[in-house]
Design a protein around this motif. Structure first.
Motif, PDB file in Angstrom:
ATOM      1  N   PHE A  47      24.300  -8.696  -5.081  1.00 14.92           N
ATOM      2  CA  PHE A  47      24.203 -10.280  -4.890  1.00 14.92           C
ATOM      3  C   PHE A  47      25.120 -10.317  -3.600  1.00 14.92           C
ATOM      4  O   PHE A  47      26.485  -9.437  -2.311  1.00 14.92           O
ATOM      5  CB  PHE A  47      25.500 -11.353  -5.528  1.00 14.92           C
ATOM      6  N   ASP A  48      24.903 -11.368  -2.551  1.00 17.86           N
ATOM      7  CA  ASP A  48      25.460 -11.674  -0.539  1.00 17.86           C
ATOM      8  C   ASP A  48      26.451 -12.261  -0.898  1.00 17.86           C
ATOM      9  O   ASP A  48      26.446 -12.928  -0.691  1.00 17.86           O
ATOM     10  CB  ASP A  48      24.344 -11.781   0.058  1.00 17.86           C
ATOM     11  N   PHE A  49      27.999 -11.210  -1.603  1.00 19.98           N
ATOM     12  CA  PHE A  49      28.865 -11.536  -1.045  1.00 19.98           C
ATOM     13  C   PHE A  49      29.621 -12.257   0.275  1.00 19.98           C
ATOM     14  O   PHE A  49      30.259 -13.091   0.724  1.00 19.98           O
ATOM     15  CB  PHE A  49      30.180 -11.025  -1.611  1.00 19.98           C
ATOM     16  N   VAL A  50      29.062 -11.384   1.210  1.00 19.38           N
ATOM     17  CA  VAL A  50      29.699 -11.908   2.401  1.00 19.38           C
ATOM     18  C   VAL A  50      29.122 -12.905   3.288  1.00 19.38           C
ATOM     19  O   VAL A  50      30.330 -13.325   3.774  1.00 19.38           O
ATOM     20  CB  VAL A  50      29.474 -10.442   3.614  1.00 19.38           C
ATOM     21  N   SER A  51      28.591 -13.174   2.933  1.00 19.50           N
ATOM     22  CA  SER A  51      27.863 -14.802   3.824  1.00 19.50           C
ATOM     23  C   SER A  51      28.063 -15.729   2.729  1.00 19.50           C
ATOM     24  O   SER A  51      27.621 -17.133   2.908  1.00 19.50           O
ATOM     25  CB  SER A  51      26.348 -14.378   3.299  1.00 19.50           C
ATOM     26  N   LEU A  52      29.093 -15.467   1.865  1.00 11.38           N
ATOM     27  CA  LEU A  52      29.361 -17.005   0.300  1.00 11.38           C
ATOM     28  C   LEU A  52      29.818 -18.092   2.022  1.00 11.38           C
ATOM     29  O   LEU A  52      31.347 -17.890   2.899  1.00 11.38           O
ATOM     30  CB  LEU A  52      30.277 -17.060   0.215  1.00 11.38           C
ATOM     31  N   GLU A  53      29.633 -19.613   1.700  1.00  3.80           N
ATOM     32  CA  GLU A  53      30.305 -20.290   3.063  1.00  3.80           C
ATOM     33  C   GLU A  53      30.383 -21.557   1.805  1.00  3.80           C
ATOM     34  O   GLU A  53      30.052 -22.235   1.150  1.00  3.80           O
ATOM     35  CB  GLU A  53      28.950 -20.360   3.584  1.00  3.80           C
ATOM     36  N   LEU A  54      31.850 -22.467   2.483  1.00  2.00           N
ATOM     37  CA  LEU A  54      31.894 -23.419   2.200  1.00  2.00           C
ATOM     38  C   LEU A  54      31.106 -24.512   2.167  1.00  2.00           C
ATOM     39  O   LEU A  54      30.162 -24.696   2.979  1.00  2.00           O
ATOM     40  CB  LEU A  54      33.708 -23.919   2.702  1.00  2.00           C
ATOM     41  N   ASP A  55      30.956 -24.882   1.183  1.00  2.00           N
ATOM     42  CA  ASP A  55      29.744 -26.607   0.936  1.00  2.00           C
ATOM     43  C   ASP A  55      30.977 -28.033   1.270  1.00  2.00           C
ATOM     44  O   ASP A  55      30.741 -28.655  -0.252  1.00  2.00           O
ATOM     45  CB  ASP A  55      28.775 -26.376   0.174  1.00  2.00           C
TER      46      ASP A  55
END
Length: 306
Positions: free
Chosen positions: A260-268
């Motif tokens: 899972f790409d935790f690094v690229s998590l962004e707020l929406d």
């Protein structure tokens, strides 16, 4: 009707129920994972234990009524263990009329030479056996290799890997080998060991005990097995619930950065309204309805409190 006749009738009724349950479980596993396809040539690996006997027996029954045509070839590997009754499996398979091969390879001497006395032999033994069977499957043109692992084996392997290997990993019902040259299937994946043991008694299979490694009571697998049996006694259905869990994996709720790409998590924060929270979830716990394949198994999902 005499007591003996009544007991015999009841035993037949119970056996029919058990047989139908096992056939249904095997059939569902085959369908769910597309284990058997038209024209498949399936190498059924026989160890001489209750699980592989039951697997061959059930597959032969399903073969008669299946909507697809497939071939079964029984294969046993004679590892040259002292006292191994070489005639048992050939005699049994001759009576069944199923095509079979006996592979003779002295892995016993290799294991005994490499593994110190008193140490667990299962890991090396299984690796040697697996390599030989994979190669033989290619020789005979088998499209699938059927192994007799059941639901309890799969759950035990999950805990073995967690407790002793530090990995969240079990045994999948269907697997493409690392070399991409063989597909392994486990038709008993939905079957409980207790059902298989009872079925083996009814069918009176000529069981061959494993004197090389099966009698080592200090094995890690034995410790895990006892733990799960104790859990099942205290809360029946626990093993079924754990098995259901490995079919409902949420990668974002674990910690595997490759999965899972935790690094690229962004707020929406686009202004979309948030869904109103259900009052039943105020304490952070919700009961999810179980998958229809496991009616009666309730999954409690622990939700983070906000």
């Amino acid at each position: 009707m005499s007591t003996a006749q009544n007991d015999g009738r009841q035993a037949r009724v119970e056996f029919n129920k058990l047989q139908k349950r096992l056939r249904r479980n095997v059939g569902n596993a085959i369908i769910d994972f597309n284990m058997i396809e038209e024209g498949d040539k399936i190498m059924v690996c026989l160890s001489g234990g209750k699980d592989s006997y039951a697997m061959l027996d059930i597959l032969m029954n399903l073969q008669r009524t299946a909507p697809v045509n497939f071939e079964l070839i029984a294969v046993n590997m004679d590892q040259k263990q002292p006292g191994f009754p070489e005639e048992v499996l050939p005699n049994y398979l001759e009576q069944l009329g199923v095509p079979y091969h006996i592979i003779e390879k002295d892995t016993y001497s290799v294991v005994k030479e490499v593994i110190p006395e008193g140490k667990t032999t299962c890991s090396l033994c299984s690796r040697l056996r697996r390599g030989t069977l994979y190669g033989f499957a290619e020789e005979i043109g088998a499209t699938k290799i059927a192994l007799g692992h059941h639901k309890d084996d799969i759950v035990e392997t999950l805990f073995l890997n967690m407790f002793y290997g530090g990995r969240l990993k079990a045994m999948p019902p269907k697997l493409l080998a690392d070399d991409k040259r063989n597909i392994i299937i486990r038709p008993l994946a939905y079957c409980r060991e207790s059902d298989i043991a009872t079925y083996a008694e009814y069918r009176e299979f000529p069981i061959i005990p494993c004197n090389l490694c099966g009698s080592q009571e200090n094995l890690q697998r034995q410790a895990i097995k006892h733990m799960l049996q104790d859990w099942d006694q205290k809360q029946p259905g626990r093993t079924d619930t754990i098995f259901a869990a490995i079919q409902r994996v949420s990668p974002s709720q674990l910690a595997d950065r490759d999965l899972f790409d935790f690094v690229s998590l962004e707020l929406d924060r686009t202004g979309e309204p948030r869904a109103e929270r259900d009052d039943s979830d105020l304490f952070g716990t919700r009961i999810e309805e179980s998958d229809k394949k496991d009616p009666g198994v309730q999954i409690m999902e622990i939700m983070p409190s906000s």
